[in-house]
Scaffold this motif. Structure first.
Motif, PDB file in Angstrom:
ATOM      1  N   ASN A 105       0.840  -1.194   0.000  1.00  0.00           N
ATOM      2  CA  ASN A 105       0.000   0.000   0.000  1.00  0.00           C
ATOM      3  C   ASN A 105       0.880   1.251   0.000  1.00  0.00           C
ATOM      4  O   ASN A 105       1.792   1.398   0.817  1.00  0.00           O
ATOM      5  N   LEU A 106       0.610   2.164  -0.929  1.00  0.00           N
ATOM      6  CA  LEU A 106       1.401   3.383  -1.060  1.00  0.00           C
ATOM      7  C   LEU A 106       0.653   4.606  -0.530  1.00  0.00           C
ATOM      8  O   LEU A 106       1.247   5.443   0.154  1.00  0.00           O
ATOM      9  N   VAL A 107      -0.626   4.717  -0.867  1.00  0.00           N
ATOM     10  CA  VAL A 107      -1.450   5.860  -0.443  1.00  0.00           C
ATOM     11  C   VAL A 107      -2.866   5.366  -0.180  1.00  0.00           C
ATOM     12  O   VAL A 107      -3.395   4.570  -0.949  1.00  0.00           O
ATOM     13  N   PHE A 108      -3.454   5.843   0.909  1.00  0.00           N
ATOM     14  CA  PHE A 108      -4.877   5.613   1.160  1.00  0.00           C
ATOM     15  C   PHE A 108      -5.367   6.801   1.979  1.00  0.00           C
ATOM     16  O   PHE A 108      -5.052   6.923   3.166  1.00  0.00           O
ATOM     17  N   GLU A 109      -6.130   7.686   1.338  1.00  0.00           N
ATOM     18  CA  GLU A 109      -6.526   8.917   2.017  1.00  0.00           C
ATOM     19  C   GLU A 109      -7.778   9.503   1.393  1.00  0.00           C
ATOM     20  O   GLU A 109      -8.037   9.350   0.199  1.00  0.00           O
ATOM     21  N   PRO A 110      -8.599  10.219   2.219  1.00  0.00           N
ATOM     22  CA  PRO A 110      -9.762  10.917   1.677  1.00  0.00           C
ATOM     23  C   PRO A 110      -9.331  12.192   0.972  1.00  0.00           C
ATOM     24  O   PRO A 110      -8.344  12.830   1.356  1.00  0.00           O
ATOM     25  N   GLN A 111     -10.063  12.560  -0.076  1.00  0.00           N
ATOM     26  CA  GLN A 111      -9.774  13.793  -0.786  1.00  0.00           C
ATOM     27  C   GLN A 111     -10.964  14.187  -1.640  1.00  0.00           C
ATOM     28  O   GLN A 111     -11.933  13.434  -1.776  1.00  0.00           O
ATOM     29  N   GLN A 112     -10.902  15.367  -2.211  1.00  0.00           N
ATOM     30  CA  GLN A 112     -11.905  15.819  -3.152  1.00  0.00           C
ATOM     31  C   GLN A 112     -11.586  15.248  -4.533  1.00  0.00           C
ATOM     32  O   GLN A 112     -10.449  15.299  -4.991  1.00  0.00           O
ATOM     33  N   ALA A 113     -12.598  14.712  -5.183  1.00  0.00           N
ATOM     34  CA  ALA A 113     -12.384  14.075  -6.476  1.00  0.00           C
ATOM     35  C   ALA A 113     -11.987  15.090  -7.533  1.00  0.00           C
ATOM     36  O   ALA A 113     -12.598  16.153  -7.633  1.00  0.00           O
ATOM     37  N   PRO A 114     -10.961  14.793  -8.333  1.00  0.00           N
ATOM     38  CA  PRO A 114     -10.668  15.630  -9.502  1.00  0.00           C
ATOM     39  C   PRO A 114     -11.874  15.659 -10.437  1.00  0.00           C
ATOM     40  O   PRO A 114     -12.748  14.797 -10.362  1.00  0.00           O
ATOM     41  N   GLU A 115     -11.901  16.626 -11.318  1.00  0.00           N
ATOM     42  CA  GLU A 115     -13.058  16.798 -12.191  1.00  0.00           C
ATOM     43  C   GLU A 115     -13.353  15.556 -13.021  1.00  0.00           C
ATOM     44  O   GLU A 115     -14.517  15.163 -13.195  1.00  0.00           O
ATOM     45  N   SER A 116     -12.311  14.916 -13.538  1.00  0.00           N
ATOM     46  CA  SER A 116     -12.520  13.726 -14.367  1.00  0.00           C
ATOM     47  C   SER A 116     -13.138  12.587 -13.555  1.00  0.00           C
ATOM     48  O   SER A 116     -13.996  11.843 -14.048  1.00  0.00           O
ATOM     49  N   VAL A 117     -12.699  12.437 -12.309  1.00  0.00           N
ATOM     50  CA  VAL A 117     -13.244  11.396 -11.430  1.00  0.00           C
ATOM     51  C   VAL A 117     -14.670  11.747 -11.024  1.00  0.00           C
ATOM     52  O   VAL A 117     -15.547  10.876 -10.948  1.00  0.00           O
ATOM     53  N   GLN A 118     -14.924  13.017 -10.752  1.00  0.00           N
ATOM     54  CA  GLN A 118     -16.270  13.469 -10.421  1.00  0.00           C
ATOM     55  C   GLN A 118     -17.253  13.085 -11.527  1.00  0.00           C
ATOM     56  O   GLN A 118     -18.354  12.582 -11.265  1.00  0.00           O
ATOM     57  N   HIS A 119     -16.838  13.303 -12.755  1.00  0.00           N
ATOM     58  CA  HIS A 119     -17.690  12.953 -13.896  1.00  0.00           C
ATOM     59  C   HIS A 119     -17.856  11.440 -14.001  1.00  0.00           C
ATOM     60  O   HIS A 119     -18.978  10.940 -14.226  1.00  0.00           O
ATOM     61  N   CYS A 120     -16.775  10.708 -13.830  1.00  0.00           N
ATOM     62  CA  CYS A 120     -16.805   9.252 -13.970  1.00  0.00           C
ATOM     63  C   CYS A 120     -17.724   8.612 -12.928  1.00  0.00           C
ATOM     64  O   CYS A 120     -18.471   7.680 -13.234  1.00  0.00           O
ATOM     65  N   LEU A 121     -17.679   9.125 -11.689  1.00  0.00           N
ATOM     66  CA  LEU A 121     -18.470   8.548 -10.605  1.00  0.00           C
ATOM     67  C   LEU A 121     -19.824   9.224 -10.432  1.00  0.00           C
ATOM     68  O   LEU A 121     -20.543   8.920  -9.474  1.00  0.00           O
ATOM     69  N   GLN A 122     -20.142  10.147 -11.329  1.00  0.00           N
ATOM     70  CA  GLN A 122     -21.441  10.829 -11.317  1.00  0.00           C
ATOM     71  C   GLN A 122     -21.695  11.529  -9.978  1.00  0.00           C
ATOM     72  O   GLN A 122     -22.779  11.430  -9.392  1.00  0.00           O
ATOM     73  N   LEU A 123     -20.687  12.250  -9.503  1.00  0.00           N
ATOM     74  CA  LEU A 123     -20.786  12.970  -8.236  1.00  0.00           C
ATOM     75  C   LEU A 123     -21.259  14.393  -8.482  1.00  0.00           C
ATOM     76  O   LEU A 123     -20.935  15.003  -9.506  1.00  0.00           O
ATOM     77  N   SER A 124     -21.996  14.932  -7.531  1.00  0.00           N
ATOM     78  CA  SER A 124     -22.412  16.319  -7.616  1.00  0.00           C
ATOM     79  C   SER A 124     -21.257  17.225  -7.229  1.00  0.00           C
ATOM     80  O   SER A 124     -20.294  16.796  -6.575  1.00  0.00           O
ATOM     81  N   HIS A 125     -21.334  18.488  -7.610  1.00  0.00           N
ATOM     82  CA  HIS A 125     -20.269  19.424  -7.264  1.00  0.00           C
ATOM     83  C   HIS A 125     -20.188  19.632  -5.750  1.00  0.00           C
ATOM     84  O   HIS A 125     -19.120  19.896  -5.209  1.00  0.00           O
ATOM     85  N   GLU A 126     -21.319  19.485  -5.075  1.00  0.00           N
ATOM     86  CA  GLU A 126     -21.344  19.689  -3.630  1.00  0.00           C
ATOM     87  C   GLU A 126     -20.825  18.462  -2.878  1.00  0.00           C
ATOM     88  O   GLU A 126     -20.322  18.594  -1.764  1.00  0.00           O
TER      89      GLU A 126
END
Length: 249
Positions: free
Chosen positions: A108-129
């Protein structure tokens, strides 16, 4: 590779020599189980010092290509290349590796919470909020040789709920075993080359060919729950696909 080429090259001499030997191993000049030339022979062949030869051999050892036996010499390891079947019905990576009799481990190299980049937001169908996700980056090893860097963005509630298991086990089986069914995966394949970070993690020369497997996983109701990409060594992993044509009734 001649002495003149080595003398004029900008890369470290030990890197050039290890790359030349790696090419000779890949082409079968030195087969699995065969002994490489001695330190003295390599010094004569490339016109370099003993320390340079030893660094070149150390590079090959770190890449899993050879094993050095004190007092006996340096011997070529079996260069096993595994195949991951992109099949239907779906077979997860760890199951396919186990079927082939190889040992899979995770770093394991990285495991952390963060705000999704725009491309990931679109891919996962996340709202801007609501853009919270977990980022996981891990190195997969086959028989203790690093072969893949996998970067995954997973929905925040799933990342938080299964954080401990996700950092030590494969992602898809972990979710399935906790009742999160993966019913569909969309994927694309393309190629790239190793940058400095990837070459360090995968213990391969800078610029080595890599296969890129980009994916999005869906659960019921066509809901995307994670997306990411896996970059694997072209010399250690390949993908297979079976295509079928419907039979007219």
């Amino acid at each position: 590779m001649t002495r003149l080429v080595i003398a004029q090259a900008k890369s470290p001499l030990h890197s050039l020599i290890s790359e030349k030997l790696r090419e000779q191993i890949a082409s079968g000049i030195y087969a699995a189980g065969e002994q490489l030339p001695s330190e003295h022979q390599l010094m004569e062949q490339f016109g370099v010092s003993r320390i340079t030869v030893r660094r070149a051999i150390a590079n090959l050892v770190n890449q899993g290509l050879v094993t050095a036996h004190r007092g006996k010499g340096v011997f070529v390891n079996e260069q096993r290349k595994v195949v991951y079947s992109l099949s239907n019905p779906l077979v997860f990576f760890d199951e396919d590796m186990a079927r082939q009799g190889v040992t899979l481990s995770i770093r394991n190299l990285v495991f952390e919470p963060q705000q999704a980049p725009e491309s990931v937001q679109h891919c996962l169908q996340l709202s801007h909020e609501q853009r919270d996700v977990y980022l996981q980056k891990k190195c997969l090893l086959i028989d203790q040789v690093p072969i893949m860097i996998d970067t995954t963005y997973i929905l925040a509630d799933l990342g938080a709920a299964y954080a401990a298991d996700l950092q030590t086990r494969m992602t898809f089986p972990t979710l399935e075993q906790n009742g999160v069914a993966i019913v569909r995966i969309e994927a694309t394949l393309e190629s790239t080359h190793a940058d400095h970070e990837l070459s360090a993690h995968l213990e391969i020369p800078l610029g080595s060919p890599l296969m890129v497997y980009r994916y999005t996983a869906y659960t019921h109701q066509e809901k995307p729950i994670l997306c990411g990409e896996a970059l694997s060594r072209g010399d250690r992993l390949s993908y297979s696909v079976v295509l079928t044509k419907p039979i007219d009734s």
